[in-house]
Design a protein around this motif. Sequence first.
Motif, PDB file in Angstrom:
ATOM      1  N   PRO A 207       0.760  -1.041  -0.109  1.00 13.79           N
ATOM      2  CA  PRO A 207       0.069  -0.008   0.045  1.00 13.79           C
ATOM      3  C   PRO A 207       0.824   1.470   0.009  1.00 13.79           C
ATOM      4  O   PRO A 207       2.018   1.134   0.407  1.00 13.79           O
ATOM      5  CB  PRO A 207      -0.783  -0.106   1.159  1.00 13.79           C
ATOM      6  CG  PRO A 207      -0.532  -1.489   1.699  1.00 13.79           C
ATOM      7  CD  PRO A 207       0.528  -2.088   1.087  1.00 13.79           C
TER       8      PRO A 207
ATOM      9  N   ASP B 246      -3.945   5.397  -1.861  1.00 11.40           N
ATOM     10  CA  ASP B 246      -5.093   5.003  -0.679  1.00 11.40           C
ATOM     11  C   ASP B 246      -6.064   6.230  -0.851  1.00 11.40           C
ATOM     12  O   ASP B 246      -7.111   6.172  -0.601  1.00 11.40           O
ATOM     13  CB  ASP B 246      -4.634   4.741   0.570  1.00 11.40           C
ATOM     14  CG  ASP B 246      -3.965   3.263   0.565  1.00 11.40           C
ATOM     15  OD1 ASP B 246      -4.249   2.542  -0.417  1.00 11.40           O
ATOM     16  OD2 ASP B 246      -3.026   3.062   1.489  1.00 11.40           O
TER      17      ASP B 246
ATOM     18  N   ALA C 272      -4.715  -0.210  -5.023  1.00  8.93           N
ATOM     19  CA  ALA C 272      -5.512   0.325  -3.584  1.00  8.93           C
ATOM     20  C   ALA C 272      -6.985   0.141  -3.843  1.00  8.93           C
ATOM     21  O   ALA C 272      -7.673  -0.144  -4.832  1.00  8.93           O
ATOM     22  CB  ALA C 272      -5.164   2.072  -3.801  1.00  8.93           C
TER      23      ALA C 272
ATOM     24  N   HIS D 202     -10.591   0.903  -1.594  1.00  9.12           N
ATOM     25  CA  HIS D 202     -11.470   1.502  -0.708  1.00  9.12           C
ATOM     26  C   HIS D 202     -12.878   0.987  -0.939  1.00  9.12           C
ATOM     27  O   HIS D 202     -13.506   0.974  -1.387  1.00  9.12           O
ATOM     28  CB  HIS D 202     -11.733   3.068  -0.890  1.00  9.12           C
ATOM     29  CG  HIS D 202     -12.770   3.488   0.009  1.00  9.12           C
ATOM     30  ND1 HIS D 202     -12.222   4.287   1.407  1.00  9.12           N
ATOM     31  CD2 HIS D 202     -13.906   3.872   0.071  1.00  9.12           C
ATOM     32  CE1 HIS D 202     -13.021   4.534   1.886  1.00  9.12           C
ATOM     33  NE2 HIS D 202     -14.338   4.524   1.418  1.00  9.12           N
TER      34      HIS D 202
END
Length: 170
Positions: free
Chosen positions: A54, A59, A88, A90
């Motif tokens: 990450p 992010d 990434a 979410h």
Amino acid sequence: PGRRTIGATAQRKLEQHKDGASSKMLGIAQQEKNFHEESRHTLLHATAILDTGPEDEFDCLVSSASQASGKPIALVSLIDDERQWFKAVHDPTNGLGGARQTPRNVAFCHHAIQQDTPLMVEDATKDDRFSCNPLVTGGTVGFYYGVPLSVQRGDRWVHARSTYMVHVSV
């Protein structure tokens, strides 16, 4: 499932060109597609970003995309030969079940890299390309919006034909 078939009108036109001209045009189109895919693949691997950890910048990008769109899931995806890998994610709803990749053949981004403009699918259940896709039938994806990003090479920006995709979905 997920593949477009040639329309009846286009099929008739192809059949009318018995002199081989249509075959030559299709061959040229396939060569161009192969060239773009090879260039995209080379650029992807030159970034050395596949399978890395990450990074705050990515992010932040997916979090902002989710917030701006009002959609719960946002991703930065990279399309390799056989897979879509998520740089990434979410996904506060855990709609992806913690997945970090999917097979390329079910990736919406696989379709997006076939064009130079963003791909928006308002309702994947009503789109012939996606209605049988397990990400749709499983309830993970209904809406999709994929935006190709560019890569800076020296002093110019290169459109990577969607090497990177930021997409949001519900």
